[in-house]
Enzyme design. Structure first.
Site, PDB file in Angstrom:
ATOM      1  N   LYS A   1      17.285   9.128   1.024  1.00  0.00           N
ATOM      2  CA  LYS A   1      16.818  10.373   0.392  1.00  0.00           C
ATOM      3  C   LYS A   1      16.582  11.478   1.408  1.00  0.00           C
ATOM      4  O   LYS A   1      16.974  12.613   1.195  1.00  0.00           O
ATOM      5  CB  LYS A   1      15.466  10.098  -0.296  1.00  0.00           C
ATOM      6  CG  LYS A   1      15.562   9.963  -1.761  1.00  0.00           C
ATOM      7  CD  LYS A   1      14.200   9.816  -2.399  1.00  0.00           C
ATOM      8  CE  LYS A   1      13.155   9.182  -1.534  1.00  0.00           C
ATOM      9  NZ  LYS A   1      11.805   9.231  -2.065  1.00  0.00           N
TER      10      LYS A   1
ATOM     11  N   ARG B   1       6.275  12.346 -10.618  1.00  0.00           N
ATOM     12  CA  ARG B   1       6.012  10.909 -10.522  1.00  0.00           C
ATOM     13  C   ARG B   1       5.795  10.291 -11.903  1.00  0.00           C
ATOM     14  O   ARG B   1       5.712   9.083 -12.022  1.00  0.00           O
ATOM     15  CB  ARG B   1       4.728  10.654  -9.740  1.00  0.00           C
ATOM     16  CG  ARG B   1       4.802  10.678  -8.242  1.00  0.00           C
ATOM     17  CD  ARG B   1       5.464   9.484  -7.635  1.00  0.00           C
ATOM     18  NE  ARG B   1       4.790   8.932  -6.479  1.00  0.00           N
ATOM     19  CZ  ARG B   1       4.941   9.329  -5.220  1.00  0.00           C
ATOM     20  NH1 ARG B   1       5.742  10.321  -4.934  1.00  0.00           N
ATOM     21  NH2 ARG B   1       4.304   8.722  -4.247  1.00  0.00           N
TER      22      ARG B   1
ATOM     23  N   ARG C   1       8.110  -1.386  12.536  1.00  0.00           N
ATOM     24  CA  ARG C   1       6.960  -0.688  11.951  1.00  0.00           C
ATOM     25  C   ARG C   1       6.103  -1.743  11.269  1.00  0.00           C
ATOM     26  O   ARG C   1       6.642  -2.630  10.601  1.00  0.00           O
ATOM     27  CB  ARG C   1       7.437   0.316  10.894  1.00  0.00           C
ATOM     28  CG  ARG C   1       7.745   1.666  11.455  1.00  0.00           C
ATOM     29  CD  ARG C   1       8.339   2.612  10.448  1.00  0.00           C
ATOM     30  NE  ARG C   1       7.903   2.408   9.073  1.00  0.00           N
ATOM     31  CZ  ARG C   1       8.375   3.128   8.063  1.00  0.00           C
ATOM     32  NH1 ARG C   1       9.258   4.082   8.270  1.00  0.00           N
ATOM     33  NH2 ARG C   1       7.971   2.913   6.835  1.00  0.00           N
TER      34      ARG C   1
END
Ligand code: AMP
Length: 236
Positions: free
Chosen positions: A15, A90, A177
Site C-alpha cells: 500500500k 475504517r 522487527r
C-alpha cells in the site's frame, strides 16, 4: 476533475509504495489517519493525549473525532484536487460520512483499490523480513541472496525455534522487527485486518466502487493496474 482514491490491503500488500506512486503521479496527497494520529504525539492538549491512549490500547478513535480530523485535512490547500485515503474509512459510519462530505463539495470517491494478497504470502513477507543496522532489508523466503539463515531449536524445545540470519559479506547479524518476530502476532495482525475491513469492502462492493488488484504481481505491474483504473475513471 478531482480524484479521491481509497487504498486498502493487508500489511505487506504494498500500500505504502503504491500510495506514494499515486501521490507523485497525480499530485494528490496521501491522507493516512494512523500517521495523523501518530503525529499528535508532539501535541500537549487533552484530545491529543486521549488519542495516544486509545492508540496504545489498540482501539479505534471515535468516529466523530476521526471524521473531523479528516475534514480539516481535506480543507488544506494541497488536497483541493483530491486525496488518497489510507487507513480510512475504517467502518461504514466513516464511509457514509466521507461520501456525504464529498457530495457537499460536489465530489465523490473515484475508486476503492483493494490490493489483494494471498494471506500466506502476507505472512511470509512479515515473518521472513530481516534488516541490517543500516536499514537494508532481506527476506528469507523471497529475497535471501547475500544472506545465510537457519532456524535454531531451543535446546529443551521450550520455545519455538529462533531465526538466525547473517549478511554473508559482512557477517552482520540481521534483526527482525519485534512485531514481525512472533508468528502469533503476525497472524493476529492479519486476522484483525480481515475482520475490521470486511464491512468496508462489502460497503464499497455494493456501491460498485471496489476494484480488486492482484498485489502478488511486481510493484510495476500493480502500479500499471492502478494507473489503468485511474485513467479509466478520468475517461469515464
Ligand atoms: P494505523 O497506522 O492505520 O494502523 O492506525 C493506528 C491507530 O490509529 C489505530 O489503531 C487507531 O487507534 C487509530 N486510527 C487510525 N485510523 C483510524 C480510523 N480511520 N478510525 C479510528 N481510528 C483510527
Amino acid at each position: 476533475m478531482s480524484l479521491y482514491i481509497i487504498i486498502m490491503g493487508v500489511q505487506g500488500a504494498g500500500k505504502g509504495v503504491q500510495a506514494k506512486f499515486i501521490q507523485e503521479q497525480y499530485g494528490i496527497p496521501q491522507i493516512s489517519t494512523g500517521d495523523l494520529f501518530r503525529a499528535m504525539k508532539t501535541r500537549d492538549d487533552d484530545f491529543a493525549r486521549h488519542v495516544q491512549e486509545i492508540m496504545a490500547s489498540g482501539q479505534l478513535v471515535p468516529d466523530d473525532d476521526t471524521n473531523e480530523m479528516v475534514r480539516e485535512r481535506l480543507e488544506q490547500a494541497d488536497a483541493q484536487n483530491g486525496a488518497i485515503f489510507d487507513g480510512f474509512p475504517r467502518n461504514a459510519v466513516q464511509a457514509q460520512w466521507l461520501e456525504a462530505y464529498l457530495a457537499s463539495k460536489g465530489a465523490a470517491i473515484t475508486a476503492v483499490l483493494l490490493l489483494e494478497l494471498d494471506l500466506y504470502v502476507a505472512f511470509k513477507r512479515a515473518f521472513g523480513r530481516v534488516t541490517n543496522a543500516a536499514g537494508k532489508s532481506y527476506n528469507i523466503y523471497s529475497n535471501a541472496e547475500g544472506i545465510e539463515w537457519t532456524f535454531e531449536e531451543h535446546p529443551e524445545k521450550l520455545f519455538p525455534p529462533r531465526l538466525i540470519a547473517r549478511e554473508i559479506a559482512t557477517g552482520e547479524l540481521l534483526h527482525r522487527r519485534p512485531d514481525d518476530a512472533n508468528a502469533a502476532a503476525v497472524i493476529k495482525r492479519i486476522d484483525d485486518y480481515l475482520q475490521l475491513t470486511q464491512p468496508v469492502i462489502d460497503y464499497y462492493k455494493d456501491k460498485g466502487l471496489l476494484v480488486r488488484i492482484d498485489a502478488e504481481q511486481s510493484i510495476e505491474a500493480v502500479r500499471s493496474a492502478i494507473a489503468n483504473v485511474i485513467e479509466r475513471a478520468y475517461a469515464g
